[in-house]
Design a protein around this motif. Structure first.
Motif, PDB file in Angstrom:
ATOM      1  N   TRP A   1      49.605 -11.045  19.262  1.00 26.34           N
ATOM      2  CA  TRP A   1      48.631 -10.836  18.195  1.00 26.34           C
ATOM      3  C   TRP A   1      49.374 -10.357  16.962  1.00 26.34           C
ATOM      4  O   TRP A   1      50.270  -9.513  17.051  1.00 26.34           O
ATOM      5  CB  TRP A   1      47.616  -9.793  18.629  1.00 26.34           C
ATOM      6  N   GLU A   2      49.040 -10.919  15.803  1.00 27.46           N
ATOM      7  CA  GLU A   2      49.684 -10.524  14.543  1.00 27.46           C
ATOM      8  C   GLU A   2      48.617 -10.283  13.484  1.00 27.46           C
ATOM      9  O   GLU A   2      47.587 -10.939  13.479  1.00 27.46           O
ATOM     10  CB  GLU A   2      50.608 -11.620  14.027  1.00 27.46           C
ATOM     11  N   GLN A   3      48.917  -9.357  12.584  1.00 25.89           N
ATOM     12  CA  GLN A   3      48.047  -9.080  11.448  1.00 25.89           C
ATOM     13  C   GLN A   3      48.850  -9.283  10.172  1.00 25.89           C
ATOM     14  O   GLN A   3      49.982  -8.829  10.076  1.00 25.89           O
ATOM     15  CB  GLN A   3      47.552  -7.637  11.513  1.00 25.89           C
ATOM     16  N   GLU A   4      48.242  -9.970   9.209  1.00 21.49           N
ATOM     17  CA  GLU A   4      48.882 -10.188   7.905  1.00 21.49           C
ATOM     18  C   GLU A   4      47.891  -9.840   6.802  1.00 21.49           C
ATOM     19  O   GLU A   4      46.694 -10.042   6.963  1.00 21.49           O
ATOM     20  CB  GLU A   4      49.272 -11.656   7.718  1.00 21.49           C
ATOM     21  N   PHE A   5      48.418  -9.353   5.692  1.00 26.44           N
ATOM     22  CA  PHE A   5      47.613  -9.084   4.504  1.00 26.44           C
ATOM     23  C   PHE A   5      48.137  -9.910   3.345  1.00 26.44           C
ATOM     24  O   PHE A   5      49.333 -10.184   3.262  1.00 26.44           O
ATOM     25  CB  PHE A   5      47.688  -7.610   4.097  1.00 26.44           C
ATOM     26  N   SER A   6      47.245 -10.276   2.433  1.00 28.35           N
ATOM     27  CA  SER A   6      47.629 -10.966   1.206  1.00 28.35           C
ATOM     28  C   SER A   6      46.940 -10.287   0.032  1.00 28.35           C
ATOM     29  O   SER A   6      45.717 -10.148   0.025  1.00 28.35           O
ATOM     30  CB  SER A   6      47.230 -12.436   1.256  1.00 28.35           C
ATOM     31  N   ALA A   7      47.725  -9.870  -0.953  1.00 29.87           N
ATOM     32  CA  ALA A   7      47.174  -9.237  -2.151  1.00 29.87           C
ATOM     33  C   ALA A   7      47.019 -10.236  -3.299  1.00 29.87           C
ATOM     34  O   ALA A   7      46.523  -9.885  -4.366  1.00 29.87           O
ATOM     35  CB  ALA A   7      48.070  -8.088  -2.588  1.00 29.87           C
ATOM     36  N   ASP A   8      47.450 -11.499  -3.066  1.00 28.49           N
ATOM     37  CA  ASP A   8      47.384 -12.504  -4.134  1.00 28.49           C
ATOM     38  C   ASP A   8      46.480 -13.687  -3.766  1.00 28.49           C
ATOM     39  O   ASP A   8      46.745 -14.822  -4.110  1.00 28.49           O
ATOM     40  CB  ASP A   8      48.781 -12.988  -4.515  1.00 28.49           C
ATOM     41  N   GLY A   9      45.424 -13.379  -3.041  1.00 30.49           N
ATOM     42  CA  GLY A   9      44.435 -14.409  -2.726  1.00 30.49           C
ATOM     43  C   GLY A   9      44.858 -15.405  -1.674  1.00 30.49           C
ATOM     44  O   GLY A   9      44.284 -16.478  -1.566  1.00 30.49           O
ATOM     45  N   GLY A  10      45.891 -15.089  -0.887  1.00 34.11           N
ATOM     46  CA  GLY A  10      46.334 -15.978   0.185  1.00 34.11           C
ATOM     47  C   GLY A  10      47.530 -16.840  -0.163  1.00 34.11           C
ATOM     48  O   GLY A  10      47.936 -17.677   0.635  1.00 34.11           O
ATOM     49  N   LYS A  11      48.121 -16.647  -1.335  1.00 34.56           N
ATOM     50  CA  LYS A  11      49.324 -17.417  -1.695  1.00 34.56           C
ATOM     51  C   LYS A  11      50.524 -16.976  -0.868  1.00 34.56           C
ATOM     52  O   LYS A  11      51.324 -17.804  -0.430  1.00 34.56           O
ATOM     53  CB  LYS A  11      49.626 -17.267  -3.185  1.00 34.56           C
ATOM     54  N   THR A  12      50.660 -15.661  -0.663  1.00 32.77           N
ATOM     55  CA  THR A  12      51.730 -15.119   0.180  1.00 32.77           C
ATOM     56  C   THR A  12      51.118 -14.120   1.154  1.00 32.77           C
ATOM     57  O   THR A  12      50.077 -13.508   0.870  1.00 32.77           O
ATOM     58  CB  THR A  12      52.828 -14.411  -0.662  1.00 32.77           C
ATOM     59  N   TRP A  13      51.762 -13.975   2.302  1.00 37.94           N
ATOM     60  CA  TRP A  13      51.268 -13.098   3.362  1.00 37.94           C
ATOM     61  C   TRP A  13      52.360 -12.123   3.783  1.00 37.94           C
ATOM     62  O   TRP A  13      53.519 -12.500   3.888  1.00 37.94           O
ATOM     63  CB  TRP A  13      50.819 -13.923   4.570  1.00 37.94           C
ATOM     64  N   GLU A  14      51.948 -10.866   4.046  1.00 43.95           N
ATOM     65  CA  GLU A  14      52.851  -9.843   4.547  1.00 43.95           C
ATOM     66  C   GLU A  14      52.414  -9.465   5.962  1.00 43.95           C
ATOM     67  O   GLU A  14      51.325  -8.936   6.164  1.00 43.95           O
ATOM     68  CB  GLU A  14      52.800  -8.605   3.652  1.00 43.95           C
ATOM     69  N   SER A  15      53.266  -9.761   6.936  1.00 40.46           N
ATOM     70  CA  SER A  15      52.988  -9.378   8.312  1.00 40.46           C
ATOM     71  C   SER A  15      53.247  -7.885   8.442  1.00 40.46           C
ATOM     72  O   SER A  15      54.305  -7.392   8.054  1.00 40.46           O
ATOM     73  CB  SER A  15      53.885 -10.166   9.267  1.00 40.46           C
ATOM     74  N   ASN A  16      52.254  -7.137   8.972  1.00 40.82           N
ATOM     75  CA  ASN A  16      52.444  -5.701   9.067  1.00 40.82           C
ATOM     76  C   ASN A  16      52.112  -5.116  10.432  1.00 40.82           C
ATOM     77  O   ASN A  16      52.156  -3.909  10.616  1.00 40.82           O
ATOM     78  CB  ASN A  16      51.655  -4.981   7.971  1.00 40.82           C
ATOM     79  N   TRP A  17      51.785  -5.974  11.400  1.00 36.58           N
ATOM     80  CA  TRP A  17      51.506  -5.454  12.732  1.00 36.58           C
ATOM     81  C   TRP A  17      51.617  -6.609  13.715  1.00 36.58           C
ATOM     82  O   TRP A  17      51.005  -7.657  13.541  1.00 36.58           O
ATOM     83  CB  TRP A  17      50.108  -4.866  12.784  1.00 36.58           C
ATOM     84  N   VAL A  18      52.408  -6.414  14.766  1.00 34.96           N
ATOM     85  CA  VAL A  18      52.568  -7.410  15.829  1.00 34.96           C
ATOM     86  C   VAL A  18      52.432  -6.689  17.166  1.00 34.96           C
ATOM     87  O   VAL A  18      53.019  -5.625  17.362  1.00 34.96           O
ATOM     88  CB  VAL A  18      53.953  -8.109  15.760  1.00 34.96           C
ATOM     89  N   MET A  19      51.647  -7.265  18.079  1.00 42.11           N
ATOM     90  CA  MET A  19      51.511  -6.716  19.432  1.00 42.11           C
ATOM     91  C   MET A  19      51.792  -7.824  20.440  1.00 42.11           C
ATOM     92  O   MET A  19      51.331  -8.949  20.268  1.00 42.11           O
ATOM     93  CB  MET A  19      50.107  -6.166  19.660  1.00 42.11           C
ATOM     94  N   GLU A  20      52.544  -7.481  21.459  1.00 39.95           N
ATOM     95  CA  GLU A  20      52.828  -8.379  22.583  1.00 39.95           C
ATOM     96  C   GLU A  20      52.073  -7.830  23.799  1.00 39.95           C
ATOM     97  O   GLU A  20      52.279  -6.679  24.183  1.00 39.95           O
ATOM     98  CB  GLU A  20      54.316  -8.419  22.885  1.00 39.95           C
ATOM     99  N   PHE A  21      51.197  -8.629  24.376  1.00 41.03           N
ATOM    100  CA  PHE A  21      50.418  -8.214  25.533  1.00 41.03           C
ATOM    101  C   PHE A  21      50.995  -8.858  26.794  1.00 41.03           C
ATOM    102  O   PHE A  21      51.372 -10.033  26.774  1.00 41.03           O
ATOM    103  CB  PHE A  21      48.960  -8.665  25.400  1.00 41.03           C
ATOM    104  N   SER A  22      51.021  -8.082  27.884  1.00 40.56           N
ATOM    105  CA  SER A  22      51.417  -8.656  29.174  1.00 40.56           C
ATOM    106  C   SER A  22      50.615  -7.997  30.275  1.00 40.56           C
ATOM    107  O   SER A  22      50.317  -6.796  30.222  1.00 40.56           O
ATOM    108  CB  SER A  22      52.923  -8.497  29.420  1.00 40.56           C
ATOM    109  N   ARG A  23      50.257  -8.794  31.248  1.00 41.38           N
ATOM    110  CA  ARG A  23      49.500  -8.309  32.388  1.00 41.38           C
ATOM    111  C   ARG A  23      50.468  -7.713  33.408  1.00 41.38           C
ATOM    112  O   ARG A  23      51.489  -8.300  33.702  1.00 41.38           O
ATOM    113  CB  ARG A  23      48.713  -9.451  33.018  1.00 41.38           C
ATOM    114  N   VAL A  24      50.137  -6.543  33.913  1.00 42.96           N
ATOM    115  CA  VAL A  24      51.034  -5.879  34.873  1.00 42.96           C
ATOM    116  C   VAL A  24      50.633  -6.163  36.292  1.00 42.96           C
ATOM    117  O   VAL A  24      49.504  -6.337  36.612  1.00 42.96           O
ATOM    118  CB  VAL A  24      51.026  -4.349  34.696  1.00 42.96           C
TER     119      VAL A  24
END
Length: 61
Positions: free
Chosen positions: A38-61
């Motif tokens: 799962w990744e989260q990105e923000f854009s302050a310029d209306g979607g022209k550029t994106w800054e990834s600021n959170w990534v999560m890796e999920f795994s079942r144990v």
């Protein structure tokens, strides 16, 4: 708003950060029976550029 297609989910929305409007993008990818990414990105310029600021890796144990 968004969809899952070809094993990937892309979801978009509007939010604010420090009182300013931003676009948000959430991505579900690398989905298997035992894991996902799962990744989260923000854009302050209306979607022209994106800054990834959170990534999560999920795994079942």
């Amino acid at each position: 708003m968004g969809t899952f297609a070809d094993g990937r989910g892309d979801f978009y929305g509007d939010d604010t950060h420090d009182g300013r409007p931003i676009k948000t993008h959430f991505i579900w990818s690398e989905i298997t029976a035992t894991s996902a990414r799962w990744e989260q990105e923000f854009s302050a310029d209306g979607g022209k550029t994106w800054e990834s600021n959170w990534v999560m890796e999920f795994s079942r144990v």
